[in-house]
Design an enzyme around this catalytic site. Structure first.
Site, PDB file in Angstrom:
ATOM      1  N   GLU A 183       4.669  35.284  23.068  1.00  0.00           N
ATOM      2  CA  GLU A 183       5.661  36.282  22.675  1.00  0.00           C
ATOM      3  C   GLU A 183       5.320  36.740  21.258  1.00  0.00           C
ATOM      4  O   GLU A 183       5.100  35.911  20.371  1.00  0.00           O
ATOM      5  CB  GLU A 183       7.057  35.656  22.706  1.00  0.00           C
ATOM      6  CG  GLU A 183       8.169  36.590  22.312  1.00  0.00           C
ATOM      7  CD  GLU A 183       9.534  35.904  22.312  1.00  0.00           C
ATOM      8  OE1 GLU A 183      10.511  36.605  21.980  1.00  0.00           O
ATOM      9  OE2 GLU A 183       9.632  34.697  22.603  1.00  0.00           O
ATOM     10  N   HIS A 201      16.467  39.788  23.238  1.00  0.00           N
ATOM     11  CA  HIS A 201      17.733  39.218  22.791  1.00  0.00           C
ATOM     12  C   HIS A 201      18.796  39.117  23.868  1.00  0.00           C
ATOM     13  O   HIS A 201      19.798  38.440  23.673  1.00  0.00           O
ATOM     14  CB  HIS A 201      18.258  40.032  21.603  1.00  0.00           C
ATOM     15  CG  HIS A 201      17.178  40.315  20.602  1.00  0.00           C
ATOM     16  ND1 HIS A 201      16.552  39.307  19.891  1.00  0.00           N
ATOM     17  CD2 HIS A 201      16.572  41.469  20.230  1.00  0.00           C
ATOM     18  CE1 HIS A 201      15.621  39.835  19.118  1.00  0.00           C
ATOM     19  NE2 HIS A 201      15.615  41.149  19.308  1.00  0.00           N
ATOM     20  N   ARG A 214      16.126  39.375  10.102  1.00  0.00           N
ATOM     21  CA  ARG A 214      16.776  40.655  10.363  1.00  0.00           C
ATOM     22  C   ARG A 214      18.239  40.437  10.732  1.00  0.00           C
ATOM     23  O   ARG A 214      18.830  39.406  10.434  1.00  0.00           O
ATOM     24  CB  ARG A 214      16.001  41.406  11.454  1.00  0.00           C
ATOM     25  CG  ARG A 214      14.576  41.734  10.954  1.00  0.00           C
ATOM     26  CD  ARG A 214      13.826  42.644  11.848  1.00  0.00           C
ATOM     27  NE  ARG A 214      14.519  43.925  11.979  1.00  0.00           N
ATOM     28  CZ  ARG A 214      14.266  44.781  12.939  1.00  0.00           C
ATOM     29  NH1 ARG A 214      13.354  44.514  13.864  1.00  0.00           N
ATOM     30  NH2 ARG A 214      14.908  45.921  13.012  1.00  0.00           N
ATOM     31  N   PRO A 254      10.751  48.379  24.941  1.00  0.00           N
ATOM     32  CA  PRO A 254      11.315  49.654  24.512  1.00  0.00           C
ATOM     33  C   PRO A 254      11.063  49.985  23.045  1.00  0.00           C
ATOM     34  O   PRO A 254      11.064  49.117  22.183  1.00  0.00           O
ATOM     35  CB  PRO A 254      12.818  49.495  24.776  1.00  0.00           C
ATOM     36  CG  PRO A 254      13.062  48.037  24.817  1.00  0.00           C
ATOM     37  CD  PRO A 254      11.797  47.423  25.337  1.00  0.00           C
ATOM     38  N   ASN A 255      10.835  51.254  22.826  1.00  0.00           N
ATOM     39  CA  ASN A 255      10.669  51.879  21.517  1.00  0.00           C
ATOM     40  C   ASN A 255       9.335  51.580  20.841  1.00  0.00           C
ATOM     41  O   ASN A 255       9.038  52.171  19.809  1.00  0.00           O
ATOM     42  CB  ASN A 255      11.827  51.530  20.570  1.00  0.00           C
ATOM     43  CG  ASN A 255      13.149  52.015  21.101  1.00  0.00           C
ATOM     44  OD1 ASN A 255      13.268  53.162  21.527  1.00  0.00           O
ATOM     45  ND2 ASN A 255      14.148  51.150  21.129  1.00  0.00           N
ATOM     46  N   ARG A 293       8.821  55.072  13.912  1.00  0.00           N
ATOM     47  CA  ARG A 293      10.087  54.349  13.951  1.00  0.00           C
ATOM     48  C   ARG A 293      10.130  53.314  12.829  1.00  0.00           C
ATOM     49  O   ARG A 293       9.345  52.376  12.800  1.00  0.00           O
ATOM     50  CB  ARG A 293      10.252  53.618  15.291  1.00  0.00           C
ATOM     51  CG  ARG A 293      11.522  52.809  15.342  1.00  0.00           C
ATOM     52  CD  ARG A 293      11.618  51.955  16.587  1.00  0.00           C
ATOM     53  NE  ARG A 293      12.846  51.190  16.548  1.00  0.00           N
ATOM     54  CZ  ARG A 293      12.974  49.984  17.052  1.00  0.00           C
ATOM     55  NH1 ARG A 293      11.952  49.403  17.656  1.00  0.00           N
ATOM     56  NH2 ARG A 293      14.114  49.359  16.974  1.00  0.00           N
ATOM     57  N   ARG A 347      19.417  39.646  16.286  1.00  0.00           N
ATOM     58  CA  ARG A 347      17.985  39.578  16.598  1.00  0.00           C
ATOM     59  C   ARG A 347      17.403  38.175  16.419  1.00  0.00           C
ATOM     60  O   ARG A 347      16.253  37.928  16.758  1.00  0.00           O
ATOM     61  CB  ARG A 347      17.197  40.538  15.711  1.00  0.00           C
ATOM     62  CG  ARG A 347      17.507  41.991  15.946  1.00  0.00           C
ATOM     63  CD  ARG A 347      16.553  42.861  15.117  1.00  0.00           C
ATOM     64  NE  ARG A 347      17.052  44.206  14.989  1.00  0.00           N
ATOM     65  CZ  ARG A 347      16.832  45.174  15.873  1.00  0.00           C
ATOM     66  NH1 ARG A 347      16.142  44.937  16.960  1.00  0.00           N
ATOM     67  NH2 ARG A 347      17.323  46.376  15.675  1.00  0.00           N
ATOM     68  N   HIS A 399       6.319  39.500  18.030  1.00  0.00           N
ATOM     69  CA  HIS A 399       7.228  40.457  17.383  1.00  0.00           C
ATOM     70  C   HIS A 399       6.562  40.927  16.098  1.00  0.00           C
ATOM     71  O   HIS A 399       6.078  40.105  15.310  1.00  0.00           O
ATOM     72  CB  HIS A 399       8.579  39.812  17.060  1.00  0.00           C
ATOM     73  CG  HIS A 399       9.316  39.383  18.282  1.00  0.00           C
ATOM     74  ND1 HIS A 399      10.033  40.266  19.052  1.00  0.00           N
ATOM     75  CD2 HIS A 399       9.400  38.176  18.882  1.00  0.00           C
ATOM     76  CE1 HIS A 399      10.561  39.616  20.080  1.00  0.00           C
ATOM     77  NE2 HIS A 399      10.181  38.351  20.004  1.00  0.00           N
ATOM     78  N   ALA A 447      13.719  44.844  22.120  1.00  0.00           N
ATOM     79  CA  ALA A 447      15.168  44.586  22.209  1.00  0.00           C
ATOM     80  C   ALA A 447      15.537  43.694  23.391  1.00  0.00           C
ATOM     81  O   ALA A 447      16.519  42.952  23.328  1.00  0.00           O
ATOM     82  CB  ALA A 447      15.929  45.907  22.294  1.00  0.00           C
ATOM     83  N   TYR A 461       8.351  48.250  10.733  1.00  0.00           N
ATOM     84  CA  TYR A 461       7.276  48.083  11.712  1.00  0.00           C
ATOM     85  C   TYR A 461       5.902  48.532  11.221  1.00  0.00           C
ATOM     86  O   TYR A 461       4.913  48.375  11.930  1.00  0.00           O
ATOM     87  CB  TYR A 461       7.629  48.843  13.002  1.00  0.00           C
ATOM     88  CG  TYR A 461       8.900  48.328  13.621  1.00  0.00           C
ATOM     89  CD1 TYR A 461       8.919  47.113  14.296  1.00  0.00           C
ATOM     90  CD2 TYR A 461      10.093  49.036  13.511  1.00  0.00           C
ATOM     91  CE1 TYR A 461      10.084  46.617  14.851  1.00  0.00           C
ATOM     92  CE2 TYR A 461      11.268  48.553  14.069  1.00  0.00           C
ATOM     93  CZ  TYR A 461      11.254  47.349  14.741  1.00  0.00           C
ATOM     94  OH  TYR A 461      12.412  46.852  15.282  1.00  0.00           O
ATOM     95  N   ASN A 496       5.576  41.676  23.859  1.00  0.00           N
ATOM     96  CA  ASN A 496       6.565  42.040  22.857  1.00  0.00           C
ATOM     97  C   ASN A 496       7.726  42.652  23.637  1.00  0.00           C
ATOM     98  O   ASN A 496       7.708  43.838  23.965  1.00  0.00           O
ATOM     99  CB  ASN A 496       6.019  43.034  21.834  1.00  0.00           C
ATOM    100  CG  ASN A 496       7.009  43.309  20.726  1.00  0.00           C
ATOM    101  OD1 ASN A 496       8.210  43.108  20.896  1.00  0.00           O
ATOM    102  ND2 ASN A 496       6.522  43.766  19.590  1.00  0.00           N
TER     103      ASN A 496
END
Length: 143
Positions: free
Chosen positions: A97, A79, A106, A9-10, A17, A110, A99, A76, A22, A73
Site C-alpha cells: 500500500e 479510509h 493529515r 480516485p483523484n 491537485r 485519514r 500513499h 480516499a 502531492y 494507492n
C-alpha cells in the site's frame, strides 16, 4: 513477474491537485516512473488509475486470479471502503500500500486505512518515490 500498480480516485489529477500536499509530479510522470523502474528491475509493470470503485475491484480480482503482486494507492478508499479491503484480502501475491502524503500527519479521518491490515507493507509520506521503493521491494521477493 507481473506487478499491477493501481491508483484510486483523484490520482489522475496529480500535478494540479494540491501540489503542496502531492507535489508537482503529474500522473503521466508517475506512470513513466513506474514503467521505467519496472523495466530496470525486470518486472512487467501495468499501471492503472480509476475514479470508479467497481473498476478498481475488477483489477484487484484480476491480480488475485493471476497471483500477481500489487502496488496500491487506494487514495480516499483507504479510509472507508470495505469492498476494496476485501478485494485486497483475496490477493495471493504481495500487496504494498502506497500513499504519496503522510496520512498520519493529515486530517484525523485519514489516519486509519482499512487496507493496511491486509497489506504486506505500507509506504507513506515519501512522495512518488514510494512507488519506486515498493517496486524495488517486490523485485527482491520474486519466487
Amino acid at each position: 513477474m507481473r506487478v499491477y500498480v493501481l491508483n484510486g480516485p483523484n490520482l489522475g489529477r496529480l500535478g494540479t491537485r494540491q501540489p503542496e500536499v502531492y507535489g508537482a509530479t503529474t500522473y503521466a510522470d508517475l506512470v513513466e516512473l513506474c514503467e521505467r523502474t519496472g523495466r530496470d528491475l525486470g518486472l512487467e509493470v501495468v499501471v492503472r488509475q480509476t475514479d470508479a470503485e467497481h473498476e478498481l475491484l475488477g483489477w484487484l480480482h484480476e491480480a488475485a486470479d493471476e497471483g500477481a503482486a500489487v502496488v496500491l494507492n487506494p487514495a480516499a478508499w483507504s479510509h472507508y471502503s470495505i469492498a476494496v479491503r476485501d478485494a485486497c484480502a483475496m490477493l495471493r501475491g504481495p500487496l504494498v500500500e502506497v500513499h504519496i502524503s503522510n496520512i498520519h500527519a493529515r486530517e484525523p479521518f485519514r489516519h486509519h486505512s482499512v487496507v493496511s491490515a491486509v497489506a504486506t507493507g505500507v509506504i507513506c509520506g515519501l512522495g512518488v518515490d514510494g512507488y519506486r521503493l515498493a517496486l524495488h521491494h517486490l523485485a527482491t521477493r520474486r519466487p
